[in-house]
Design a protein around this motif. Sequence first.
Motif, PDB file in Angstrom:
ATOM      1  N   ALA A 171      10.504   2.391   2.348  1.00 36.46           N
ATOM      2  CA  ALA A 171       9.914   2.687   1.041  1.00 36.46           C
ATOM      3  C   ALA A 171      10.977   2.556  -0.038  1.00 36.46           C
ATOM      4  CB  ALA A 171       9.340   4.099   1.037  1.00 36.46           C
ATOM      5  N   ARG A 172      10.550   2.205  -1.209  1.00 32.56           N
ATOM      6  CA  ARG A 172      11.458   2.110  -2.354  1.00 32.56           C
ATOM      7  C   ARG A 172      10.679   2.508  -3.590  1.00 32.56           C
ATOM      8  NH1 ARG A 172       9.552  -1.967  -5.152  1.00 32.56           N
ATOM      9  NH2 ARG A 172       8.611  -3.736  -4.149  1.00 32.56           N
ATOM     10  N   MET A 173      11.378   2.757  -4.634  1.00 26.48           N
ATOM     11  CA  MET A 173      10.717   3.051  -5.892  1.00 26.48           C
ATOM     12  C   MET A 173      10.097   1.760  -6.425  1.00 26.48           C
ATOM     13  SD  MET A 173      11.059   6.227  -6.506  1.00 26.48           S
ATOM     14  CE  MET A 173      10.605   6.322  -8.218  1.00 26.48           C
ATOM     15  N   PRO A 174       8.916   1.857  -7.027  1.00 31.32           N
ATOM     16  CA  PRO A 174       8.311   0.638  -7.588  1.00 31.32           C
ATOM     17  C   PRO A 174       9.122   0.136  -8.780  1.00 31.32           C
ATOM     18  CG  PRO A 174       7.025   2.579  -8.154  1.00 31.32           C
ATOM     19  CD  PRO A 174       8.092   3.029  -7.218  1.00 31.32           C
ATOM     20  N   VAL A 231       0.863  -1.180   0.000  1.00 29.89           N
ATOM     21  CA  VAL A 231       0.000   0.000   0.000  1.00 29.89           C
ATOM     22  C   VAL A 231       0.897   1.226   0.000  1.00 29.89           C
ATOM     23  CG1 VAL A 231      -1.710   1.306   1.305  1.00 29.89           C
ATOM     24  CG2 VAL A 231      -1.804  -1.195   1.269  1.00 29.89           C
ATOM     25  N   ARG A 232       0.754   2.024  -1.037  1.00 29.75           N
ATOM     26  CA  ARG A 232       1.541   3.254  -1.117  1.00 29.75           C
ATOM     27  C   ARG A 232       0.693   4.497  -0.916  1.00 29.75           C
ATOM     28  NH1 ARG A 232       4.479   0.067  -4.898  1.00 29.75           N
ATOM     29  NH2 ARG A 232       6.612  -0.193  -4.163  1.00 29.75           N
ATOM     30  N   ILE A 233      -0.597   4.401  -1.239  1.00 28.71           N
ATOM     31  CA  ILE A 233      -1.521   5.513  -1.084  1.00 28.71           C
ATOM     32  C   ILE A 233      -2.853   4.966  -0.576  1.00 28.71           C
ATOM     33  CG2 ILE A 233      -0.420   6.965  -2.856  1.00 28.71           C
ATOM     34  CD1 ILE A 233      -2.573   6.047  -4.829  1.00 28.71           C
TER      35      ILE A 233
END
Length: 88
Positions: free
Chosen positions: A70-73, A5-7
Amino acid sequence: MNDIVRIPADLGPMLKRARKAAGLSITDVAAKAGRVRDVIYRLESGHDTSVASLFAVLSVLQLNIRLEPARMPTLEEVKERFGADEDE
C-alpha cells in the motif's frame, strides 16, 4: 483493466463495468459463479460478501487480484477520485 482498489466501494463499480463489458447480466454471473443474484448486487454496490464469492465472481469475469504494498495516493489519484479543488 488495471485499477487500484483501496476500499470495498472501489471494487463494486469495477466489477459492474467488467460484467457489462463481458455482456453478462447479473443473473448470468450468479449462475456461472454458483451464487445467488443478491451476492452480485452486494459486490457491485461495495457491500460485504465472502471471499469465496468474490473469487467465484472474479473467475467468471476472468479477473485476478494482485497484491502490492500500500502507498499513499498521488495528488492526481486524489483529484480523479474526489474531483479537482474548486479554488483552482
